[in-house]
Design an enzyme around this catalytic site. Structure first.
Site, PDB file in Angstrom:
ATOM      1  N   GLU A  60       0.821  -1.213   0.000  1.00 37.70           N
ATOM      2  CA  GLU A  60       0.000   0.000   0.000  1.00 37.70           C
ATOM      3  C   GLU A  60       0.858   1.268   0.000  1.00 37.70           C
ATOM      4  O   GLU A  60       0.454   2.293  -0.561  1.00 37.70           O
ATOM      5  CB  GLU A  60      -0.942   0.003   1.205  1.00 37.70           C
ATOM      6  N   GLN A  82      -7.629  -2.717  -0.735  1.00 31.17           N
ATOM      7  CA  GLN A  82      -8.513  -3.868  -0.566  1.00 31.17           C
ATOM      8  C   GLN A  82      -9.385  -3.773   0.678  1.00 31.17           C
ATOM      9  O   GLN A  82     -10.547  -4.164   0.669  1.00 31.17           O
ATOM     10  CB  GLN A  82      -7.701  -5.161  -0.528  1.00 31.17           C
ATOM     11  N   PHE A  83      -8.830  -3.267   1.755  1.00 27.96           N
ATOM     12  CA  PHE A  83      -9.573  -3.061   2.999  1.00 27.96           C
ATOM     13  C   PHE A  83      -9.155  -1.711   3.577  1.00 27.96           C
ATOM     14  O   PHE A  83      -7.980  -1.341   3.509  1.00 27.96           O
ATOM     15  CB  PHE A  83      -9.278  -4.172   4.022  1.00 27.96           C
ATOM     16  N   ASP A  85      -8.653  -0.829   6.463  1.00 25.00           N
ATOM     17  CA  ASP A  85      -7.660  -0.977   7.526  1.00 25.00           C
ATOM     18  C   ASP A  85      -6.243  -0.739   7.001  1.00 25.00           C
ATOM     19  O   ASP A  85      -5.360  -0.264   7.729  1.00 25.00           O
ATOM     20  CB  ASP A  85      -7.730  -2.380   8.130  1.00 25.00           C
ATOM     21  N   PHE A  86      -6.017  -1.074   5.728  1.00 30.50           N
ATOM     22  CA  PHE A  86      -4.670  -0.990   5.161  1.00 30.50           C
ATOM     23  C   PHE A  86      -4.241   0.436   4.852  1.00 30.50           C
ATOM     24  O   PHE A  86      -3.117   0.668   4.412  1.00 30.50           O
ATOM     25  CB  PHE A  86      -4.579  -1.839   3.894  1.00 30.50           C
ATOM     26  N   ILE A  87      -5.130   1.379   5.102  1.00 29.68           N
ATOM     27  CA  ILE A  87      -4.744   2.780   4.909  1.00 29.68           C
ATOM     28  C   ILE A  87      -3.628   3.162   5.879  1.00 29.68           C
ATOM     29  O   ILE A  87      -2.882   4.115   5.645  1.00 29.68           O
ATOM     30  CB  ILE A  87      -5.958   3.708   5.076  1.00 29.68           C
ATOM     31  N   HIS A 129      -9.484  -6.386   9.482  1.00 33.66           N
ATOM     32  CA  HIS A 129     -10.108  -6.167   8.168  1.00 33.66           C
ATOM     33  C   HIS A 129     -11.546  -5.661   8.297  1.00 33.66           C
ATOM     34  O   HIS A 129     -12.333  -5.776   7.356  1.00 33.66           O
ATOM     35  CB  HIS A 129     -10.128  -7.469   7.362  1.00 33.66           C
TER      36      HIS A 129
END
Length: 327
Positions: A60, A82-83, A85-87, A129
């Protein structure tokens, strides 16, 4: 008017923009042949090719960095995480670069990035997630934050997001992807900063975001059985926020409940409550402002516990009824 899903509405908006503007492209993990984690980009690589539907490495930080670079040099990237949370992995590029570059260059540069990302719980994806982190991004000057609740809003707001010259965080709730609604086939825009009254009412205002809009509407139906008329307002965008629509409704009803899925503590509902308290609507209140939000715990994997961790219809009903019966 035809009926399509939320997922199809998002895809249709992107495809229409990519057909009309060669500078628009999308990048992300597994968005090509696989069609993305939730199938939103299915079929796009066949139409637009690998140059404009770019599969990326699982990084990311790298994806967001490339998006910033592409944006400031004239392209209009759509970045799929994708989710949501991965920000956290992409935060430096989004918060310290994308959000600030236009300001730092005196408005001479543009950073037209759309960060699309599935958010929220209810799908059994567990703690890493299933989070709702939109309040983090709303805190950052320079970022716009969008949270559509219907297919119609998702399509119109996506076009506005792609056309915007500033970075936009576009939150798509996982459970809404299959939700169907009326959506025009032609391209259209919904302006940022304009709330939508999903249901008119006179006794209590319910301000809800994302999937909570639908739970608020169900709660309003149940409240009607007890003679309580609830008005349901969907801000649609957190930044910019339609403060006037919220204040106007609260002045009419005299009572307000603010609902979001994110953890209640320091959630965006606190911002809305503060805006009401600092406005002329405060003098019209007949009961304290009520906030309904998620518990301050990681989202559980167990479906029963997961449901308990975030607001349900009965929680909204209870909160709204308490404002009516307040003494």
């Amino acid at each position: 008017m035809r009926e399509i899903t939320y997922l199809e509405a998002v895809r249709e908006a992107m495809c229409q923009e990519m057909r009309s503007n060669p500078d628009v492209f999308i990048m992300g993990e597994d968005i090509g042949i696989y069609g993305g984690a939730f199938g939103v980009t299915n079929g796009m690589i066949e139409e637009f090719g690998q140059q404009r539907v770019r599969n990326t490495p699982i990084s990311e930080a790298a994806i967001s960095g490339c998006a910033v670079g592409a944006a400031v040099t004239g392209m209009r990237p759509i970045l799929e995480l994708q989710f949501s949370d991965f920000i956290t992995i992409a935060t430096d590029n989004i918060v310290n670069q994308a959000a600030k570059l236009r300001y730092m260059f005196g408005g001479k540069g543009k950073v037209p990035i759309v960060v699309r990302t599935p958010a929220g719980s209810g799908a059994g994806f567990a703690a890493q997630h299933s989070q709702s982190l939109e309040a983090w991004m709303a805190h950052i000057p320079g970022l716009k934050v969008v949270q559509p609740s219907t297919p119609h809003d998702a399509k119109g707001l996506m076009k506005t997001a792609i056309d915007d010259d500033n970075p936009v965080l576009f939150y798509e709730h996982k459970l809404l992807y299959g939700f169907k609604g009326d959506v025009p086939a032609e391209s259209y825009s919904i302006p940022f900063g304009v709330a939508d009254i999903k249901k008119a009412g006179s006794d209590v205002t319910i301000v809800a975001t994302g999937i909570m809009v639908h739970r608020a509407l169900e709660a309003a139906k149940q409240l009607e059985k007890d003679g309580i008329s609830a008005e349901v307002i969907d801000p649609r965008t957190l930044v910019p926020l339609d403060e006037e629509a919220i204040i106007r409704s609260v002045k009419k009803t005299g009572r307000v409940v603010v609902v979001h899925e994110a953890v209640k503590r320091a959630g965006f509902g606190a911002e809305i409550a503060s805006i009401i308290a600092e406005s002329e609507a405060f003098d019209y209140l007949d009961a304290p402002i009520m906030r309904v939000g998620g518990l301050a715990i990681p989202v559980p994997y167990n479906p029963l516990l997961e449901k308990k961790a975030v607001p349900q219809v009965e929680d909204i009903v209870q909160a709204a009824a308490s404002t009516i019966h307040h003494r």
